[in-house]
Design an enzyme around this catalytic site. Structure first.
Site, PDB file in Angstrom:
ATOM      1  N   ASN A 148       0.182   2.558   4.494  1.00 58.37           N
ATOM      2  CA  ASN A 148      -0.493   2.970   3.267  1.00 58.37           C
ATOM      3  C   ASN A 148      -0.871   4.443   3.310  1.00 58.37           C
ATOM      4  OD1 ASN A 148      -2.450   2.116   5.286  1.00 58.37           O
ATOM      5  ND2 ASN A 148      -4.004   2.560   3.761  1.00 58.37           N
ATOM      6  N   CYS A 195     -10.015   3.790   1.908  1.00 56.98           N
ATOM      7  CA  CYS A 195     -10.933   2.899   2.617  1.00 56.98           C
ATOM      8  C   CYS A 195     -11.565   3.568   3.830  1.00 56.98           C
ATOM      9  CB  CYS A 195     -10.204   1.630   3.049  1.00 56.98           C
ATOM     10  SG  CYS A 195      -9.473   0.785   1.663  1.00 56.98           S
TER      11      CYS A 195
HETATM   12  N1  PMP Z   1      -4.147  -3.295   2.938  1.00 58.89           N
HETATM   13  C1  PMP Z   1      -3.674  -2.096   2.570  1.00 58.89           C
HETATM   14  C2  PMP Z   1      -2.360  -1.664   3.096  1.00 58.89           C
HETATM   15  C3  PMP Z   1      -4.406  -1.282   1.705  1.00 58.89           C
HETATM   16  O1  PMP Z   1      -3.940  -0.088   1.353  1.00 58.89           O
HETATM   17  C4  PMP Z   1      -5.649  -1.744   1.228  1.00 58.89           C
HETATM   18  C5  PMP Z   1      -6.470  -0.867   0.318  1.00 58.89           C
HETATM   19  N2  PMP Z   1      -5.938  -0.784  -0.963  1.00 58.89           N
HETATM   20  C6  PMP Z   1      -6.105  -3.008   1.640  1.00 58.89           C
HETATM   21  C7  PMP Z   1      -5.331  -3.756   2.501  1.00 58.89           C
HETATM   22  C8  PMP Z   1      -7.425  -3.558   1.196  1.00 58.89           C
HETATM   23  O2  PMP Z   1      -7.483  -3.652  -0.178  1.00 58.89           O
HETATM   24  P1  PMP Z   1      -8.867  -4.054  -0.903  1.00 58.89           P
HETATM   25  O3  PMP Z   1      -9.818  -2.952  -0.545  1.00 58.89           O
HETATM   26  O4  PMP Z   1      -8.501  -4.061  -2.335  1.00 58.89           O
HETATM   27  O5  PMP Z   1      -9.308  -5.346  -0.402  1.00 58.89           O
END
Ligand code: PMP
Length: 398
Positions: free
Chosen positions: A152, A326
């Site tokens: 990501n 995050c």
């Molecule tokens: N996995 C990946 C690869 C992410 O990029 C993200 C954040 N978008 C998440 C998990 C967690 O997503 P969320 O914060 O919507 O739970």
């Protein structure tokens, strides 16, 4: 808002068609699918229709393999903690990569505190998992491998087909987090045999607050949320009906558009990469040059702090990121970049541009026009910039 939005990896707008489709499900068709009356039946029918659309999106043979959750984080928790608890008698060893999303890291830290053993496969300079190292990490007691379909952050695509085959041969469960790739790389769980796959609604232009976990038929997990036994007992809690309806619609649209959309974004991405590397001295691309997400461009600039760059872009009405949203509030350098072999100071000068459905070529042109000037201004102010580069900048000015 007149902002040039280049941070699709962090959040995506809800597609207007999705929003329109969802509208009746707030106040007209709103019943709890668990209710036994007529409007409860309608809600159940619509819920199952959405489940079918998600199953079709990833070519899942069984509609019931789709379990609705509240977020990608929850899907990752359900897959990894759920499988760890279910299969702990078979073994207590789990393999992930060094560059997984922070949700996977923190799940594994929790499991480590609870008697599980976690191994992290290293990646090469491009952020691609080293298959030979993965093979060597497998032990008798390995029960699960969890590796995301794509990074990501640096956008590198992982060899998940190869990994899934290795896991299958060794009778180890395989989970992949497909969040970063689901809007640009088609998923087919029959071609690439995974046991678990995490998906999220917002990452395909559906509403936030809803996601799913694909669990292959025959595989069990212990639920992590207990209650009324919804979702076949895998995930309790009343259904987020309007969210699920929106998620299904988003998946239906994405299934039709994904190949065309990926091609268009790849063109914009390549224009951006070429433009930046050609116009900015001491700039580098992080991640693999070609084997990367069609919507991801991740750069590194010497003698620059990523945060100052983001603020400079913000002043020009451009929204971008230094890396994963995050982890954006920590002062630590990105674990992904460090695993790719960058030094701390190199990892701090990074910029993540992520494109999406509404990105336009004019926006890329504006970035290509504005970014070199911001970088020049920051470098002229920085005590780290070597005199030679300052001289070069000043000469171009005259
Ligand atoms: N996995 C990946 C690869 C992410 O990029 C993200 C954040 N978008 C998440 C998990 C967690 O997503 P969320 O914060 O919507 O739970």
């Amino acid at each position: 808002m007149n902002e040039i939005y280049l941070d699709y990896q962090a959040a995506k707008p809800v597609d207007k068609q999705v929003l329109e489709y969802m509208m009746p499900y707030f106040s007209e068709i709103f019943s709890n699918p668990a209710s036994l009356h007529n409007s409860g039946d309608i809600a159940t029918e619509k819920l199952e229709e959405s489940r079918k659309k998600i199953a079709q999106f990833i070519n899942a043979p069984e509609i019931s393999s789709i379990i609705f959750t509240s977020s990608a984080t929850e899907s990752n928790n359900l897959a990894i903690i759920g499988a760890a608890q279910r299969y702990h008698k078979k073994g207590n060893h789990i393999i992930i990569s060094e560059i997984e999303h922070i949700s996977i890291f923190n799940i594994c830290k929790y499991l480590e505190r609870n008697g599980f053993q976690i191994s992290k496969v290293p990646v090469d300079q491009y952020g691609i998992v080293k298959i030979d190292k993965l093979k060597r990490l497998i032990q008798e007691n390995t029960i699960l491998i969890s590796i995301a379909t794509a990074s990501n952050e640096v956008g590198s695509l992982q060899p998940i087909e190869q990994i899934s085959k290795i896991a299958q041969e060794k009778e180890i469960l395989f989970h992949t987090d497909a969040i970063a790739s689901e809007s640009v790389i088609p998923i087919d769980v029959q071609t690439i045999p995974v046991d678990f796959l995490s998906l999220s609604s917002n990452d395909i232009y559906g509403p936030k607050g809803v996601a799913a976990l694909y669990i292959k038929k025959g595989i069990r997990v212990n639920p992590i949320i207990l209650g009324g036994g919804q979702e076949n007992g895998f995930r309790s809690g009343s259904h987020n009906l309007h969210g699920i309806i929106g998620f299904g619609k988003a998946a239906e649209i994405m299934k039709k558009e994904i190949n065309q959309e990926a091609k268009r974004l790849e063109f914009l991405r390549d224009k951006l990469i070429k433009g930046i590397l050609n116009s900015i001295p001491n700039s580098y691309l992080n991640g693999h040059p070609t084997n990367r997400l069609p919507n991801n461009a991740h750069f590194r600039f010497d003698f620059i702090e990523g945060e100052s760059l983001i603020l400079g872009l913000k002043d020009q009405g451009i929204a971008a990121a230094t890396g994963s949203a995050c982890s954006s509030k920590t002062l630590e350098p990105s674990h992904t970049l460090i695993s790719c072999g960058l030094l701390h100071e190199e990892a701090h000068g990074s910029l993540l541009i992520s494109l999406g459905r509404y990105s336009k070529e004019e926006e890329i042109d504006k970035l290509l026009e504005g970014l070199p000037k911001i970088i020049k201004r920051l470098r002229l102010l920085s005590p780290l910039t070597p005199q030679e580069l300052i001289k070069q900048y000043n000469e171009v000015n005259n």
